[in-house]
Design a protein around this motif. Structure first.
Motif, PDB file in Angstrom:
ATOM      1  N   THR A  52       5.025   5.281   2.931  1.00 51.07           N
ATOM      2  CA  THR A  52       4.392   6.369   3.679  1.00 51.07           C
ATOM      3  C   THR A  52       4.296   7.709   2.968  1.00 51.07           C
ATOM      4  O   THR A  52       3.825   8.683   3.557  1.00 51.07           O
ATOM      5  CB  THR A  52       5.126   6.553   5.017  1.00 51.07           C
ATOM      6  N   GLY A  53       4.702   7.804   1.712  1.00 50.97           N
ATOM      7  CA  GLY A  53       4.523   9.044   0.974  1.00 50.97           C
ATOM      8  C   GLY A  53       5.820   9.793   0.723  1.00 50.97           C
ATOM      9  O   GLY A  53       6.846   9.530   1.343  1.00 50.97           O
TER      10      GLY A  53
ATOM     11  N   PHE B 154       0.849  -1.188   0.000  1.00 48.67           N
ATOM     12  CA  PHE B 154       0.000   0.000   0.000  1.00 48.67           C
ATOM     13  C   PHE B 154       0.886   1.239   0.000  1.00 48.67           C
ATOM     14  O   PHE B 154       1.805   1.355   0.807  1.00 48.67           O
ATOM     15  CB  PHE B 154      -0.897   0.038   1.247  1.00 48.67           C
ATOM     16  N   CYS B 155       0.605   2.175  -0.889  1.00 46.21           N
ATOM     17  CA  CYS B 155       1.378   3.407  -0.994  1.00 46.21           C
ATOM     18  C   CYS B 155       0.479   4.609  -0.706  1.00 46.21           C
ATOM     19  O   CYS B 155      -0.707   4.606  -1.059  1.00 46.21           O
ATOM     20  CB  CYS B 155       1.993   3.544  -2.380  1.00 46.21           C
ATOM     21  N   VAL B 156       1.072   5.624  -0.104  1.00 46.35           N
ATOM     22  CA  VAL B 156       0.344   6.817   0.316  1.00 46.35           C
ATOM     23  C   VAL B 156       0.813   8.014  -0.504  1.00 46.35           C
ATOM     24  O   VAL B 156       2.013   8.181  -0.743  1.00 46.35           O
ATOM     25  CB  VAL B 156       0.570   7.109   1.807  1.00 46.35           C
ATOM     26  N   ALA B 157      -0.114   8.837  -0.932  1.00 47.73           N
ATOM     27  CA  ALA B 157       0.226  10.090  -1.614  1.00 47.73           C
ATOM     28  C   ALA B 157      -0.175  11.270  -0.726  1.00 47.73           C
ATOM     29  O   ALA B 157      -1.025  11.139   0.157  1.00 47.73           O
ATOM     30  CB  ALA B 157      -0.500  10.180  -2.958  1.00 47.73           C
TER      31      ALA B 157
ATOM     32  N   GLU C 269      -8.299  15.061   4.492  1.00 43.73           N
ATOM     33  CA  GLU C 269      -8.948  14.394   5.626  1.00 43.73           C
ATOM     34  C   GLU C 269      -8.548  12.937   5.693  1.00 43.73           C
ATOM     35  O   GLU C 269      -8.412  12.361   6.778  1.00 43.73           O
ATOM     36  CB  GLU C 269     -10.465  14.520   5.496  1.00 43.73           C
ATOM     37  N   TYR C 270      -8.357  12.331   4.523  1.00 43.42           N
ATOM     38  CA  TYR C 270      -7.937  10.933   4.426  1.00 43.42           C
ATOM     39  C   TYR C 270      -6.820  10.833   3.390  1.00 43.42           C
ATOM     40  O   TYR C 270      -6.752  11.645   2.458  1.00 43.42           O
ATOM     41  CB  TYR C 270      -9.105  10.032   4.017  1.00 43.42           C
ATOM     42  N   PRO C 271      -5.970   9.825   3.513  1.00 42.46           N
ATOM     43  CA  PRO C 271      -4.883   9.698   2.546  1.00 42.46           C
ATOM     44  C   PRO C 271      -5.364   9.139   1.210  1.00 42.46           C
ATOM     45  O   PRO C 271      -6.347   8.395   1.154  1.00 42.46           O
ATOM     46  CB  PRO C 271      -3.931   8.704   3.220  1.00 42.46           C
ATOM     47  N   LEU C 272      -4.673   9.539   0.150  1.00 45.15           N
ATOM     48  CA  LEU C 272      -4.883   8.907  -1.148  1.00 45.15           C
ATOM     49  C   LEU C 272      -4.016   7.651  -1.168  1.00 45.15           C
ATOM     50  O   LEU C 272      -2.795   7.730  -1.058  1.00 45.15           O
ATOM     51  CB  LEU C 272      -4.478   9.871  -2.272  1.00 45.15           C
ATOM     52  N   LEU C 273      -4.652   6.498  -1.278  1.00 44.00           N
ATOM     53  CA  LEU C 273      -3.943   5.215  -1.277  1.00 44.00           C
ATOM     54  C   LEU C 273      -3.966   4.576  -2.654  1.00 44.00           C
ATOM     55  O   LEU C 273      -4.944   4.694  -3.391  1.00 44.00           O
ATOM     56  CB  LEU C 273      -4.604   4.242  -0.293  1.00 44.00           C
TER      57      LEU C 273
END
Length: 278
Positions: free
Chosen positions: A234-235, A70-73, A88-92
């Protein structure tokens, strides 16, 4: 402890990195049960007695076949972008294991695009399985940390609102060189630096993450059971190629280095697609 996965004498092996070489341990990288046992209790790894010279092996990703990546932007409060609102929430998004190469191995610049980009990131490797993990206990599920280059093919990433094509070109990113076990590591104290041909392109402290590691583990595990070897990336901060003016995309011969204090330096040269044999 620094755990590596290498190819030596024709096969993949796990080893512990020490000052005098790479000490093989009895954990088959191709056996999911053996990998799970290793990640849950690295200190119990049994040495085989064989020691390899780091200069005479090929480094593979420290987790050879993660079940989930899983990757976070958009996950940093940027000092240069103080007015950008936090999401508000991460783009995954997800990556596949065969999109990644190990330390020292060439990154494949595809023929289909001239917009191969770099993104230095911190990778979190799960050691203890869990589902619906509470945030306050999330870090107990971490086996360790590593460096990650979320190599991206930007025009393919932007074909639609879904990132999948641009994030999953074969051998476009990298992971390594070692998995550094979580004991004694304070993730918030880590600092990331990305260089291309020795020039600093990205630099930030992990304490500037919007969504911390504990929050991300709790969030991801709310919908996906996490297993040993799963990876959460983690981005990346600004400074990657497409964020620059003019853009700075990768070409064959470029060298990308992702360095994280206390973790190490992941180094890869870029090669043309025709050097890869499928």
């Amino acid at each position: 402890m620094r755990l590596v996965c290498i190819r030596a004498e024709g096969r993949a092996r796990h080893a512990v990195e020490r000052a005098d070489g790479l000490h093989e341990i009895a954990a088959d990288p191709g056996d999911p049960q053996a990998v799970a046992a290793l990640l849950q209790d690295p200190a119990a790894a049994l040495p085989t007695g064989r020691v390899f010279d780091p200069a005479r092996v090929d480094f593979l990703p420290p987790v050879l076949s993660p079940g989930k990546i899983f990757c976070v932007a958009t996950n940093f409060r940027e000092p240069t972008l103080p007015d950008r609102p936090a999401p508000e929430y991460p783009l995954l998004f997800t990556r596949f294991a065969d999109t990644l190469v190990g330390h020292g191995q060439p990154l494949r610049k595809p023929d289909e695009s001239d917009r191969h980009d770099f993104e230095g990131e911190l990778a979190v490797v799960i050691g203890k399985p869990g589902f619906r993990i509470a945030r306050e206990s999330a870090l107990a599920h971490v086996a360790g940390y590593s460096c990650f280059n979320d190599g991206s093919i930007r025009d393919w990433q932007k074909h639609s609102t879904q990132f999948t094509p641009g994030k999953n070109f074969f051998a476009s990113g990298s992971f390594g060189p070692a998995l550094v076990t979580a004991d004694g590591i304070d993730p918030a104290a880590l600092r990331l630096t990305t260089r291309v041909n020795g020039v600093v392109m990205q630099q930030i402290g992990m304490d500037r993450m919007i969504f911390g590691i504990d929050w991300l583990i709790a969030y991801v595990s709310a919908f996906a059971p996490l297993a040993p070897g799963d990876v959460i990336v983690t981005g990346t901060p600004t400074g990657f190629g497409s964020s620059r003016t003019p853009p700075r995309f990768l070409t064959p011969g470029d060298v990308v280095e992702v360095e994280i204090t206390g973790i190490g330096t992941l180094r890869n040269a870029v090669a043309a697609a025709n050097v890869f044999v499928m």
